[in-house]
Design a protein around this motif. Structure first.
Motif, PDB file in Angstrom:
ATOM      1  N   LYS A  51       0.558  -1.183  -0.095  1.00 27.38           N
ATOM      2  CA  LYS A  51      -0.029   0.051   0.080  1.00 27.38           C
ATOM      3  C   LYS A  51       0.908   1.563   0.177  1.00 27.38           C
ATOM      4  CE  LYS A  51      -4.005  -2.278   2.931  1.00 27.38           C
ATOM      5  NZ  LYS A  51      -4.842  -2.211   1.524  1.00 27.38           N
ATOM      6  N   SER A  52       0.333   2.520  -0.364  1.00 27.40           N
ATOM      7  CA  SER A  52       1.096   3.173  -0.497  1.00 27.40           C
ATOM      8  C   SER A  52       0.741   4.588   1.031  1.00 27.40           C
ATOM      9  CB  SER A  52       0.224   4.586  -1.628  1.00 27.40           C
ATOM     10  OG  SER A  52       0.867   3.841  -2.728  1.00 27.40           O
ATOM     11  N   TYR A  53       2.181   4.868   1.714  1.00 23.31           N
ATOM     12  CA  TYR A  53       1.468   5.596   3.208  1.00 23.31           C
ATOM     13  C   TYR A  53       1.726   6.840   2.591  1.00 23.31           C
ATOM     14  CZ  TYR A  53       2.606   7.082   8.003  1.00 23.31           C
ATOM     15  OH  TYR A  53       2.816   7.832   8.902  1.00 23.31           O
ATOM     16  N   TYR A  54       1.716   7.394   0.786  1.00 26.62           N
ATOM     17  CA  TYR A  54       1.758   8.900   0.926  1.00 26.62           C
ATOM     18  C   TYR A  54       0.809   8.660  -0.453  1.00 26.62           C
ATOM     19  CZ  TYR A  54       6.012   9.101   3.560  1.00 26.62           C
ATOM     20  OH  TYR A  54       6.863   9.431   5.225  1.00 26.62           O
ATOM     21  N   PRO A  55       0.689  10.352  -0.415  1.00 25.35           N
ATOM     22  CA  PRO A  55       0.672  11.021   0.621  1.00 25.35           C
ATOM     23  C   PRO A  55      -0.952  10.662   1.775  1.00 25.35           C
ATOM     24  CG  PRO A  55      -1.711  11.412  -1.513  1.00 25.35           C
ATOM     25  CD  PRO A  55      -0.390  10.452  -1.542  1.00 25.35           C
ATOM     26  N   LYS A  56      -0.305  11.328   3.388  1.00 21.47           N
ATOM     27  CA  LYS A  56      -0.980  11.295   4.407  1.00 21.47           C
ATOM     28  C   LYS A  56      -1.320  12.850   4.579  1.00 21.47           C
ATOM     29  CE  LYS A  56       3.167  12.165   6.635  1.00 21.47           C
ATOM     30  NZ  LYS A  56       4.519  12.139   7.940  1.00 21.47           N
ATOM     31  N   VAL A  57      -2.029  12.625   5.516  1.00 23.88           N
ATOM     32  CA  VAL A  57      -3.113  13.887   6.052  1.00 23.88           C
ATOM     33  C   VAL A  57      -2.337  14.874   6.834  1.00 23.88           C
ATOM     34  CG1 VAL A  57      -5.208  14.988   6.616  1.00 23.88           C
ATOM     35  CG2 VAL A  57      -5.119  12.968   5.013  1.00 23.88           C
ATOM     36  N   LEU A  58      -2.136  15.499   6.988  1.00 20.89           N
ATOM     37  CA  LEU A  58      -0.970  15.847   8.495  1.00 20.89           C
ATOM     38  C   LEU A  58      -2.121  17.163   8.707  1.00 20.89           C
ATOM     39  CD1 LEU A  58       1.970  15.698  10.035  1.00 20.89           C
ATOM     40  CD2 LEU A  58       2.343  17.467   7.822  1.00 20.89           C
ATOM     41  N   SER A  59      -1.770  17.799  10.291  1.00 20.82           N
ATOM     42  CA  SER A  59      -2.217  18.575  11.236  1.00 20.82           C
ATOM     43  C   SER A  59      -0.922  19.552  11.069  1.00 20.82           C
ATOM     44  CB  SER A  59      -3.615  19.211  11.559  1.00 20.82           C
ATOM     45  OG  SER A  59      -3.763  20.606  11.878  1.00 20.82           O
ATOM     46  N   ALA A  60      -0.104  20.776  11.275  1.00 21.51           N
ATOM     47  CA  ALA A  60       1.100  20.919  11.747  1.00 21.51           C
ATOM     48  C   ALA A  60       1.170  22.151  11.717  1.00 21.51           C
ATOM     49  CB  ALA A  60       1.884  20.285  11.828  1.00 21.51           C
ATOM     50  N   ILE A  61       2.349  22.976  12.533  1.00 20.99           N
ATOM     51  CA  ILE A  61       2.625  24.029  11.899  1.00 20.99           C
ATOM     52  C   ILE A  61       4.398  23.522  10.938  1.00 20.99           C
ATOM     53  CG2 ILE A  61       3.870  25.893  12.306  1.00 20.99           C
ATOM     54  CD1 ILE A  61       0.759  25.296  12.890  1.00 20.99           C
ATOM     55  N   PRO A  62       3.989  23.967   9.977  1.00 19.10           N
ATOM     56  CA  PRO A  62       5.483  23.181   9.025  1.00 19.10           C
ATOM     57  C   PRO A  62       6.893  24.174   9.549  1.00 19.10           C
ATOM     58  CG  PRO A  62       3.636  24.190   7.897  1.00 19.10           C
ATOM     59  CD  PRO A  62       3.376  24.651   9.119  1.00 19.10           C
ATOM     60  N   PHE A  63       7.857  22.645   9.426  1.00 16.76           N
ATOM     61  CA  PHE A  63       8.819  22.934   9.873  1.00 16.76           C
ATOM     62  C   PHE A  63       8.877  24.244  11.157  1.00 16.76           C
ATOM     63  CE2 PHE A  63       8.354  25.151   5.254  1.00 16.76           C
ATOM     64  CZ  PHE A  63       8.613  23.498   5.562  1.00 16.76           C
ATOM     65  N   THR A  64       8.030  23.304  12.333  1.00 10.50           N
ATOM     66  CA  THR A  64       8.064  24.452  13.766  1.00 10.50           C
ATOM     67  C   THR A  64       7.512  23.713  15.066  1.00 10.50           C
ATOM     68  OG1 THR A  64       7.458  25.504  12.299  1.00 10.50           O
ATOM     69  CG2 THR A  64       7.115  25.973  14.944  1.00 10.50           C
ATOM     70  N   PRO A  65       8.380  22.196  15.475  1.00 11.53           N
ATOM     71  CA  PRO A  65       7.786  21.443  16.781  1.00 11.53           C
ATOM     72  C   PRO A  65       7.129  22.617  18.186  1.00 11.53           C
ATOM     73  CG  PRO A  65      10.273  21.658  16.073  1.00 11.53           C
ATOM     74  CD  PRO A  65       9.885  22.650  15.473  1.00 11.53           C
ATOM     75  N   VAL A  66       6.129  22.859  17.775  1.00 12.75           N
ATOM     76  CA  VAL A  66       6.041  23.797  18.935  1.00 12.75           C
ATOM     77  C   VAL A  66       4.442  23.310  18.744  1.00 12.75           C
ATOM     78  CG1 VAL A  66       7.020  25.925  18.654  1.00 12.75           C
ATOM     79  CG2 VAL A  66       4.827  25.520  17.148  1.00 12.75           C
ATOM     80  N   GLN A  67       3.926  22.670  20.940  1.00  8.28           N
ATOM     81  CA  GLN A  67       3.086  23.172  21.072  1.00  8.28           C
ATOM     82  C   GLN A  67       1.746  23.844  21.140  1.00  8.28           C
ATOM     83  OE1 GLN A  67       2.272  21.908  24.885  1.00  8.28           O
ATOM     84  NE2 GLN A  67       0.793  20.053  24.579  1.00  8.28           N
ATOM     85  N   GLY A  68       1.008  23.628  20.377  1.00 10.96           N
ATOM     86  CA  GLY A  68      -0.228  24.486  19.946  1.00 10.96           C
ATOM     87  C   GLY A  68      -2.137  24.287  19.919  1.00 10.96           C
ATOM     88  N   ALA A  69      -2.715  24.606  19.465  1.00  9.00           N
ATOM     89  CA  ALA A  69      -4.135  24.253  18.838  1.00  9.00           C
ATOM     90  C   ALA A  69      -3.884  24.047  17.815  1.00  9.00           C
ATOM     91  CB  ALA A  69      -5.042  25.035  19.079  1.00  9.00           C
ATOM     92  N   ARG A  70      -5.006  23.219  17.595  1.00  6.53           N
ATOM     93  CA  ARG A  70      -5.109  22.386  16.397  1.00  6.53           C
ATOM     94  C   ARG A  70      -6.298  22.761  16.177  1.00  6.53           C
ATOM     95  NH1 ARG A  70      -0.366  23.457  16.463  1.00  6.53           N
ATOM     96  NH2 ARG A  70       0.913  22.381  16.421  1.00  6.53           N
ATOM     97  N   ILE A  71      -7.520  22.524  16.372  1.00  4.28           N
ATOM     98  CA  ILE A  71      -8.589  22.186  16.305  1.00  4.28           C
ATOM     99  C   ILE A  71      -9.883  23.549  16.813  1.00  4.28           C
ATOM    100  CG2 ILE A  71     -10.920  20.789  16.658  1.00  4.28           C
ATOM    101  CD1 ILE A  71      -9.230  18.228  17.359  1.00  4.28           C
ATOM    102  N   LEU A  72      -9.124  24.274  16.329  1.00  3.46           N
ATOM    103  CA  LEU A  72     -10.073  25.677  16.262  1.00  3.46           C
ATOM    104  C   LEU A  72     -11.525  25.981  15.342  1.00  3.46           C
ATOM    105  CD1 LEU A  72      -7.061  27.426  13.866  1.00  3.46           C
ATOM    106  CD2 LEU A  72      -6.520  26.689  16.021  1.00  3.46           C
ATOM    107  N   VAL A  73     -11.579  26.935  17.418  1.00  5.57           N
ATOM    108  CA  VAL A  73     -13.505  27.067  17.172  1.00  5.57           C
ATOM    109  C   VAL A  73     -13.466  28.386  17.285  1.00  5.57           C
ATOM    110  CG1 VAL A  73     -15.603  26.546  17.825  1.00  5.57           C
ATOM    111  CG2 VAL A  73     -14.019  24.481  17.601  1.00  5.57           C
ATOM    112  N   LYS A  74     -14.289  29.034  16.487  1.00  2.42           N
ATOM    113  CA  LYS A  74     -14.265  31.061  17.083  1.00  2.42           C
ATOM    114  C   LYS A  74     -15.132  30.639  18.513  1.00  2.42           C
ATOM    115  CE  LYS A  74     -16.111  35.164  15.233  1.00  2.42           C
ATOM    116  NZ  LYS A  74     -17.539  35.478  14.127  1.00  2.42           N
ATOM    117  N   GLU A  75     -14.331  31.724  19.236  1.00  2.00           N
ATOM    118  CA  GLU A  75     -15.065  31.487  20.766  1.00  2.00           C
ATOM    119  C   GLU A  75     -16.771  31.886  20.461  1.00  2.00           C
ATOM    120  OE1 GLU A  75     -14.456  34.214  24.622  1.00  2.00           O
ATOM    121  OE2 GLU A  75     -12.704  34.955  23.219  1.00  2.00           O
ATOM    122  N   GLY A  76     -16.933  31.619  21.020  1.00  2.00           N
ATOM    123  CA  GLY A  76     -18.882  31.902  21.370  1.00  2.00           C
ATOM    124  C   GLY A  76     -19.859  30.392  20.689  1.00  2.00           C
ATOM    125  N   GLU A  77     -19.138  29.690  19.837  1.00  2.00           N
ATOM    126  CA  GLU A  77     -19.532  29.255  18.882  1.00  2.00           C
ATOM    127  C   GLU A  77     -20.007  27.852  19.534  1.00  2.00           C
ATOM    128  OE1 GLU A  77     -21.189  29.812  15.343  1.00  2.00           O
ATOM    129  OE2 GLU A  77     -20.102  31.178  15.676  1.00  2.00           O
TER     130      GLU A  77
END
Length: 394
Positions: A103-129
Motif C-alpha cells: 500500500k502507499s503511505y503517501y500522501p498522508k493527511v497532516l495537521s501541523a505547523i510546517p518546520f516548527t515543532p511547537v505545541q498548540g491548538a490544531r482544532i480551531l473554533v471561534k469563541e461563542g460558537e
C-alpha cells in the motif's frame, strides 16, 4: 470537498490557500494562548513564498467550517504530505512497513505547523460558537478525507493538551516525544541562573563562554521592529550555511524571512555575532510575550569558533529571556546536549489515525512499547539534571 451536515447548521470546505480566508477571520479562531505560529501572517507567509505547496510536498488543504451565513467558525491547518520531512515526529519506519503491505503511505493527511515543532491548538473554533459540535465535525471530516481518497493516515502533531482526549475519543493513537525547555525561576541575571546549576554544569558553561570571549566576539540584539533587509540577508546566509554543512537544502527561503519581518516584526528577535567588525553568526528567536515564551528557531555561522553555537543560540537567548522576564525558552526538538545548558526534558504528544485496521493494530502495539521506553528515557534524563538538588521548578 464541500460537505453539508443535515443535523447541524455547519458545512465543511477544503481550501487550497489561506488567502481565501481573511486574516481577521482566521485569527478570530485562535485561542488566547495560540502563539504566533498559528497566525494567518505566519502560515500565509509560508504559502506566499512557496515554502509550502505542491512543489515542496506540502500540498495546502486547510479544512474549514462555515455556518449558514457563510461565516468562518472553525478550521484545522492541514496539508497533504508526499514525504515526512520537516515534521520532527519520525514515521519513516511506518511508511516502509506500509509499503511492505503493498500500500502507499503517501500522501498522508497532516495537521501541523510546517518546520516548527511547537505545541498548540490544531482544532480551531471561534469563541461563542458550538465548540464541541464544530470540533467533532472537523475531526470527522479529517477521517472522511482519508477514507474517501484512499489515504493511509491522519497525523496531528503537537496538539494542545485540551485537544488530546477529544482525539483519543475519535480513535487517534498518541505518540510521545521529548523536547528540552528552559524555565526562568525569576532570575535577575545570568549569573543567578548559573548558581541554580550544579558545580559541573556551572563550570562548563563559564568555560564555554570564556572561549568565545577570548575570540573577542561581540553580540548585537536586534528587535524585529528595528531589523533591516540587510540584517535578514545576513541571517539567511548563516541559516543556509547550517543546512549546507549537513549536506541538505533549507526548508525556508529569503523571501519568507523578509515577509515575516514585515508581517509580524514584534514576534521576532535577531541575535548577531561579530568579530573585528565583521558579522560571523546569527540566531533567530520567535517571541510570544503575551504567553511569556521564546522559541529558538534557527542559527548559523559563517566562521567556526569553538562554542560559538552555544553562545549565540543558547546563552545570548537566555540572557534575553532573563532581561525581558520571559518564563519559558523552547530550544526546539531533540538535543540532549541542551540539558548541560540548563534545559529540562518535556514530554509532548502527537495523535495518529491509520485507515488500515491491520496496520493500525500493529502501530498501536508499537506505540505501547515505545511509550514505555520513552518514559524510562525521560526518567533517566531526570537523573542527570543540571540543577542543584535543592532547586525547585515552579
Amino acid at each position: 470537498m464541500q460537505t453539508e451536515f443535515n443535523d447541524t447548521p455547519y458545512r465543511l470546505v477544503l481550501i487550497d490557500r489561506l488567502s481565501q480566508v481573511s486574516p481577521e477571520q482566521w485569527d478570530a479562531l485562535l485561542p488566547a494562548h495560540a502563539g504566533p505560529f498559528l497566525r494567518h501572517a505566519f502560515l500565509s507567509a509560508l504559502e506566499e513564498t512557496e515554502c509550502v505547496g505542491a512543489k515542496t510536498g506540502w500540498q495546502i488543504t486547510h479544512l474549514i467550517a462555515k455556518d449558514q451565513q457563510d461565516r468562518l467558525v472553525g478550521a484545522i491547518p492541514l496539508y497533504l504530505k508526499q514525504h515526512s520531512y520537516g515534521e520532527f515526529v519520525f514515521d519513516w519506519a511506518w511508511a516502509e512497513a506500509y509499503h511492505q503491505l503493498g500500500k502507499s503511505y503517501y500522501p498522508k493527511v497532516l495537521s501541523a505547523i510546517p518546520f516548527t515543532p511547537v505545541q498548540g491548538a490544531r482544532i480551531l473554533v471561534k469563541e461563542g460558537e458550538q465548540a464541541k459540535v464544530i470540533q467533532e465535525l472537523l475531526i470527522t471530516g479529517l477521517k472522511s478525507i482519508a477514507l474517501e481518497n484512499d489515504l493511509s493516515s491522519v497525523h496531528i502533531l503537537f496538539p494542545s493538551e485540551n485537544e488530546i482526549q477529544l482525539l483519543v475519543d475519535h480513535d487517534f493513537m498518541l505518540r510521545d516525544s521529548v523536547q528540552f525547555h528552559w524555565q526562568n525561576q525569576a532570575y535577575k541575571s545570568f549569573e543567578q541562573f548559573l548558581e541554580a546549576l550544579n558545580k559541573k554544569r556551572r563550570k562548563n558553561i563559564r568555560h564555554e563562554r570564556a572561549q568565545v570571549q577570548q575570540e573577542l566576539v561581540e553580540f548585537q540584539h536586534i528587535p524585529g521592529e528595528q531589523s533591516t533587509p540587510e540584517d535578514w540577508k545576513f541571517f539567511y546566509d548563516c541559516y543556509a550555511q547550517t543546512y549546507l554543512e549537513h549536506h541538505s537544502s533549507p526548508y525556508l527561503n529569503p523571501e519568507f524571512f523578509l515577509k515575516l519581518s514585515k508581517a509580524m516584526p514584534n514576534h521576532l528577535h535577531l541575535i548577531i555575532a561579530s568579530q573585528g567588525g565583521n558579522r560571523i553568526a546569527s540566531s533567530l528567536l520567535v517571541v510570544d510575550k503575551a504567553e511569556s515564551k521564546a522559541y529558538g528557531r534557527y542559527w548559523g555561522a559563517l566562521k567556526y569558533i569553538p562554542c560559538l553555537h552555544f553562545e549565540t543560540a543558547y546563552y545570548q537567548a537566555l540572557e534575553y529571556c532573563i532581561s525581558e522576564g520571559i518564563q519559558t525558552f523552547e530550544g526546539g526538538a531533540q538535543g540532549e546536549h541542551k540539558m548541560a545548558r540548563g534545559f529540562m526534558p518535556q514530554t509532548l504528544q502527537s495523535a495518529h489515525w491509520l485507515a488500515n485496521p491491520q496496520f493500525s493494530q500493529a502501530v498501536k502495539h508499537f506505540l505501547t512499547r515505545e511509550r514505555a521506553g520513552m518514559a524510562a528515557y525521560v526518567d533517566e534524563l531526570a537523573e542527570h539534571s543540571p540543577l542543584k538538588s535543592n532547586t525547585v521548578l515552579a
